[in-house]
Design an enzyme around this catalytic site. Structure first.
Site, PDB file in Angstrom:
ATOM      1  N   SER A 132       0.953  -1.301   0.225  1.00  0.00           N
ATOM      2  CA  SER A 132      -0.545  -0.184  -0.067  1.00  0.00           C
ATOM      3  C   SER A 132       0.894   1.113   0.010  1.00  0.00           C
ATOM      4  O   SER A 132       1.767   1.084   0.578  1.00  0.00           O
ATOM      5  CB  SER A 132      -0.911   0.417   1.708  1.00  0.00           C
ATOM      6  OG  SER A 132      -1.303   1.483   1.386  1.00  0.00           O
ATOM      7  N   TYR A 145      -3.481  -0.505   9.595  1.00  0.00           N
ATOM      8  CA  TYR A 145      -3.494  -0.792   8.582  1.00  0.00           C
ATOM      9  C   TYR A 145      -1.781  -0.219   7.794  1.00  0.00           C
ATOM     10  O   TYR A 145      -1.299  -1.378   7.015  1.00  0.00           O
ATOM     11  CB  TYR A 145      -4.176   0.082   7.164  1.00  0.00           C
ATOM     12  CG  TYR A 145      -4.348  -0.570   6.302  1.00  0.00           C
ATOM     13  CD1 TYR A 145      -4.306  -1.803   5.759  1.00  0.00           C
ATOM     14  CD2 TYR A 145      -3.307   0.411   4.831  1.00  0.00           C
ATOM     15  CE1 TYR A 145      -4.813  -1.909   4.427  1.00  0.00           C
ATOM     16  CE2 TYR A 145      -3.794   0.103   3.709  1.00  0.00           C
ATOM     17  CZ  TYR A 145      -4.183  -1.530   3.122  1.00  0.00           C
ATOM     18  OH  TYR A 145      -4.359  -1.932   2.122  1.00  0.00           O
TER      19      TYR A 145
END
Length: 276
Positions: A132, A145
């Site tokens: 990500s 996350y």
């Protein structure tokens, strides 16, 4: 850089029944690859065979991977795509939500990869980590996350050093793609809409295909030109990216974006105090 022909490649994709996993499996299958997926909740209309597997289960993962490798007749490419998001302010003690994200995004990736390494070494294969942009540029209120994806990249770096004589390891860095992964964060009133530009799903799929099919493995692959710029700034000018993200977050707080969100209450109060 030219790509290999996907015809006949044996590919395992985790998170195969989700928004991105389905699109990737469909494209690989259409290009002639033999694809098997793993997912916690396979769907009847999945474009390829998807085996039910909870990547947080130490016993279930090796069994599911063994079955997938048997169905494929070996393994050439592993795509670690399974992942979840959710609200997790860094200032609050880690609870079930944080543990869940770390267990799926990091340890789930680790479990699946460990179960695949023997087959990948035998085929001199390829591992693709769907990381990500938040692995290099953290956003507020989503610490679990970002931490899990940054740790995933560190794990990929270790794999590259250990397996690099036989297996290529590439990390792909998407930004935001519209999908249900954002639902729980939005439901908690912590939507980061406006802090991250959405990108098309097709571009992420194409970048993962490039990572899997390039003749020589690439180490890191952002998915857009903007993503490449953000990746460069985050790696080489981290203080500047911190200032940019902090300023954007302050603007979101002042706009009332987090009004009524209990998990953001302390951050909102601090910004109000600082503005006096």
């Amino acid at each position: 850089m030219s790509r290999r022909d996907a015809t006949g490649l044996r590919v395992l994709v985790t998170g195969a029944s989700g928004t991105f996993g389905r699109a990737l499996c469909q494209e690989l299958s259409e290009q002639g690859a033999h694809v098997v997926g793993l997912d916690l909740a396979p769907r009847a209309d999945d474009p390829v065979e998807v085996l039910a597997c909870d990547v947080t289960d130490d016993a279930a993962v090796p069994a599911a991977v063994a079955k997938a490798v048997e169905l494929l007749g070996g393994l050439d490419v592993l795509v670690n795509n399974a992942g979840i998001g959710g609200p997790a302010p860094a200032e609050l003690a880690p609870g079930d939500e944080v543990r869940r994200q770390l267990d799926i995004n990091l340890l789930g990736t680790w479990r699946v990869t460990a179960a695949c390494t023997e087959a990948l070494v035998a085929s001199r294969g390829r591992i693709v980590m769907v990381a990500s942009r938040m692995a290099v540029m953290q956003l507020p209120l989503a610490a679990a996350y970002g931490a899990s994806k940054r740790a995933m990249v560190a794990y990929a770096d270790a794999l590259r050093l250990e397996l690099g004589t036989h297996v290529g390891v590439t990390c792909v860095y998407p930004s935001s793609v519209r999908s249900p992964i954002h639902d729980s964060t939005a439901a908690a009133g912590l939507s980061l809409e406006g802090m991250s530009a959405y990108e098309p799903l097709e571009g992420v799929v194409d970048t993962v295909l490039h990572a899997a099919l390039s003749r020589r493995p690439r180490r890191d692959l952002p998915t857009t030109r903007r993503g490449a710029m953000e990746f460069f700034l985050a790696r080489h000018l981290p203080a500047l990216t911190d200032r940019i993200v902090s300023r954007t977050f302050s603007e979101r707080v002042r706009s009332g974006a987090f009004a009524g969100a209990d998990l953001a209450a302390r951050a909102v109060a601090r910004h109000r105090e600082a503005a006096r």
